[in-house]
Design a protein around this motif. Structure first.
Motif, short mmCIF file in Angstrom:
data_model
loop_
_atom_site.label_atom_id
_atom_site.label_comp_id
_atom_site.label_asym_id
_atom_site.label_seq_id
_atom_site.Cartn_x
_atom_site.Cartn_y
_atom_site.Cartn_z
N UNK A 53 0.84 -1.20 0.00
CA UNK A 53 0.00 0.00 0.00
C UNK A 53 0.88 1.25 0.00
N UNK A 54 0.23 2.41 -0.02
CA UNK A 54 0.98 3.67 -0.11
C UNK A 54 1.95 3.85 1.05
N UNK A 55 1.50 3.48 2.24
CA UNK A 55 2.36 3.63 3.43
C UNK A 55 3.59 2.74 3.32
N UNK A 56 3.41 1.52 2.83
CA UNK A 56 4.53 0.59 2.68
C UNK A 56 5.48 1.05 1.58
N UNK A 57 4.94 1.63 0.51
CA UNK A 57 5.79 2.18 -0.56
C UNK A 57 6.65 3.31 0.00
N UNK A 58 6.06 4.16 0.82
CA UNK A 58 6.80 5.26 1.43
C UNK A 58 7.91 4.73 2.33
N UNK A 59 7.61 3.66 3.07
CA UNK A 59 8.62 3.05 3.95
C UNK A 59 9.77 2.49 3.13
N UNK A 60 9.46 1.78 2.04
CA UNK A 60 10.52 1.22 1.20
C UNK A 60 11.34 2.33 0.54
N UNK A 61 10.66 3.39 0.13
CA UNK A 61 11.38 4.53 -0.45
C UNK A 61 12.33 5.15 0.57
N UNK A 62 11.86 5.31 1.80
CA UNK A 62 12.71 5.88 2.87
C UNK A 62 13.90 4.97 3.13
N UNK A 63 13.69 3.66 3.10
CA UNK A 63 14.79 2.71 3.30
C UNK A 63 15.81 2.83 2.16
N UNK A 64 15.32 3.00 0.94
CA UNK A 64 16.22 3.14 -0.21
C UNK A 64 17.06 4.41 -0.10
#
Length: 258
Positions: free
Chosen positions: A140-151
């Motif tokens: 979901x959008x929240x998980x995409x944001x988390x993965x982006x932050x990790x990247x």
């Protein structure tokens, strides 16, 4: 005499009441606290080997312990401020993974590098990870944001040259990615193979500046494929990155005659 009897009876009644209260209220609380503390102690004791194993895995991948190096239990116990028992259990865990080799007569050693081993491990990763990524649910959008932050964090760690923290976060990123799949047996196997191949990163200098090597570990394309909900794109990006890392490792091993 009656006064004395009354005076003597009162303390006896108080003592009896206090004993009753202790048995009814205080003792269960004390026992409960003792059981809780014992359980916490047991949990901590059980967690120690896995914690030590995780730290050793990172140190091996970062090149702190070179291939073929003997891992002395006493020295490691001093380093991790633990007894030899959890250290030995941690080494057994790594031995089962193949990161460490065990000779009953000589002790534990960091597993040596081998081109033949590397080729087989990367082939297995191709099979397992492709199957795994083809079954992931779309985040979901929240998980995409988390993965982006990790990247982004991974890129920042490369800029600062923090190899140990980068390796740990790099592993966490892919574990998060793999766990989007419901096939947890595949997830466990993928992470086991990841540990075995990622120790070869000790051969590769940390790419702090823009380069082809740095592009291999950049996660922006992976996150974008997930955001696009495009399975073929996700598989292609992951395969290209993995293949490039394999070629780099095999070339370095060939240069060293391994």
């Amino acid at each position: 005499m009656r006064v004395n009897e009354g005076t003597g009876a009162f303390p006896a009644k108080v003592a009896g009441f206090l004993l009753y209260a202790f048995a009814l209220v205080i003792f269960p609380n004390v026992l409960g606290n003792w059981v809780t503390m014992s359980a916490r102690k047991d949990e901590t004791t059980e967690a120690v080997p896995s914690t030590i194993a995780s730290k050793l895995r990172t140190m091996i991948a970062c090149g702190t312990f070179a291939p073929g190096m003997r891992l002395g239990q006493t020295e490691l116990a001093d380093q991790f401020e633990a007894s030899r028992v959890p250290v030995r259990e941690a080494l057994k865990m790594l031995s089962a993974e193949g990161v460490v080799e065990h000779d009953p007569n000589r002790g534990f050693f960091v597993a040596r590098f081998s081109s033949d081993e590397a080729k087989q491990l990367f082939k297995l990763r191709d099979l397992v990870e492709d199957e795994l990524l083809s079954t992931v649910r779309w985040p979901n959008d929240e998980e995409i944001e988390d993965l982006h932050a990790r990247a982004v964090e991974l890129e920042d760690l490369l800029n600062t040259g923090n190899r140990g923290a980068w390796w740990a976060r790099h592993r966490e990123f892919h574990e998060t990615l793999f766990n989007l799949s419901p096939n947890k047996i595949f997830v466990r196997e993928a992470m086991r193979l990841w540990s075995l191949t990622d120790r070869y990163r000790a051969l590769v200098p940390l790419p702090r500046r823009p380069s082809e090597e740095r592009n291999i570990v950049n996660k922006a394309d992976l996150v974008q494929a997930l955001a696009n909900q495009h399975t073929r794109q996700l598989l292609r990006v992951r395969s290209d990155r993995r293949r490039a890392f394999e070629v780099m490792v095999l070339e370095l091993l060939a240069d060293r005659g391994l």
